[in-house]
Design a protein around this motif. Structure first.
Motif, mmCIF file in Angstrom:
data_model
loop_
_atom_site.group_PDB
_atom_site.id
_atom_site.type_symbol
_atom_site.label_atom_id
_atom_site.label_comp_id
_atom_site.label_asym_id
_atom_site.label_seq_id
_atom_site.Cartn_x
_atom_site.Cartn_y
_atom_site.Cartn_z
ATOM 1 N N UNK A 4 42.006 3.377 13.650
ATOM 2 C CA UNK A 4 41.541 4.388 12.699
ATOM 3 C C UNK A 4 40.104 4.739 13.033
ATOM 4 N N UNK A 5 39.876 5.993 13.380
ATOM 5 C CA UNK A 5 38.561 6.440 13.816
ATOM 6 C C UNK A 5 38.050 7.498 12.849
ATOM 7 N N UNK A 6 36.893 7.237 12.250
ATOM 8 C CA UNK A 6 36.274 8.175 11.326
ATOM 9 C C UNK A 6 35.133 8.920 11.974
ATOM 10 N N UNK A 7 35.045 10.197 11.709
ATOM 11 C CA UNK A 7 33.966 11.040 12.218
ATOM 12 C C UNK A 7 33.056 11.374 11.047
ATOM 13 N N UNK A 8 31.947 10.650 10.944
ATOM 14 C CA UNK A 8 31.072 10.741 9.773
ATOM 15 C C UNK A 8 29.630 11.028 10.179
ATOM 16 N N UNK A 9 28.987 11.841 9.384
ATOM 17 C CA UNK A 9 27.563 12.104 9.499
ATOM 18 C C UNK A 9 27.160 12.828 8.228
ATOM 19 N N UNK A 10 26.019 12.464 7.663
ATOM 20 C CA UNK A 10 25.571 13.104 6.422
ATOM 21 C C UNK A 10 25.226 14.570 6.614
ATOM 22 N N UNK A 11 24.894 14.956 7.830
ATOM 23 C CA UNK A 11 24.486 16.328 8.089
ATOM 24 C C UNK A 11 25.695 17.172 8.475
ATOM 25 N N UNK A 12 25.707 18.384 8.021
ATOM 26 C CA UNK A 12 26.751 19.318 8.427
ATOM 27 C C UNK A 12 26.375 19.990 9.737
ATOM 28 N N UNK A 13 27.351 20.540 10.421
ATOM 29 C CA UNK A 13 27.093 21.293 11.639
ATOM 30 C C UNK A 13 26.769 20.452 12.858
#
Length: 141
Positions: A4-13
């Protein structure tokens, strides 16, 4: 074991959605069974794969909040399925707050897909709310 791989970052774009779609498509093209989950209320993964977010019944909101495993939809690419997002996810954060073990709901829900897929890729919203915390808790990478 299900990866299970999540693509996360608080910033958009920053390329979360683009990376999730392209990596999922590439792995599926290699013959691996991939489930892509759109957990961003903006639904860009869903629309990016050609689905109309306004005509979807079962979606990722149901996966996290309703204790049901929605049936993934087949995409145009063999071996790539999608659990789409709709604007229902906007309410998910508020609805999760009062639930017990709210940080582990996605992790438990994904157990239903064990054995059906080799990989699960999850596109996160640009925030560090409960949806993203659920993704980080469920992710193996």
């Amino acid at each position: 074991m299900l990866e299970i791989i999540g693509f996360c970052n608080q910033k958009g774009g920053v390329g979360k959605t683009t990376t999730a779609i392209n990596l999922a498509a590439s792995v599926a093209h290699q013959g691996r069974h991939v489930l892509l989950i759109d957990l961003d209320p903006q639904s860009n993964t869903t629309t990016g794969l050609g689905f109309n977010k306004n005509s979807i019944n079962s979606n990722s909101y149901n996966l996290v909040l309703d204790d049901i495993s929605p049936n993934p939809v087949k995409t145009a690419l063999p071996n790539l399925d999608l659990i789409p997002a709709t604007s229902d996810l906007v309410a998910a954060e508020a609805n999760l707050y009062g639930m017990p073990e709210k940080e582990f709901r996605l992790k438990r829900a994904l157990q239903a897909f064990q054995g059906d897929y080799d990989f699960v890729f999850i596109d996160a919203p640009p925030s560090l709310g409960l949806i993203t915390i659920n993704i980080l808790t469920a992710a193996t990478s």
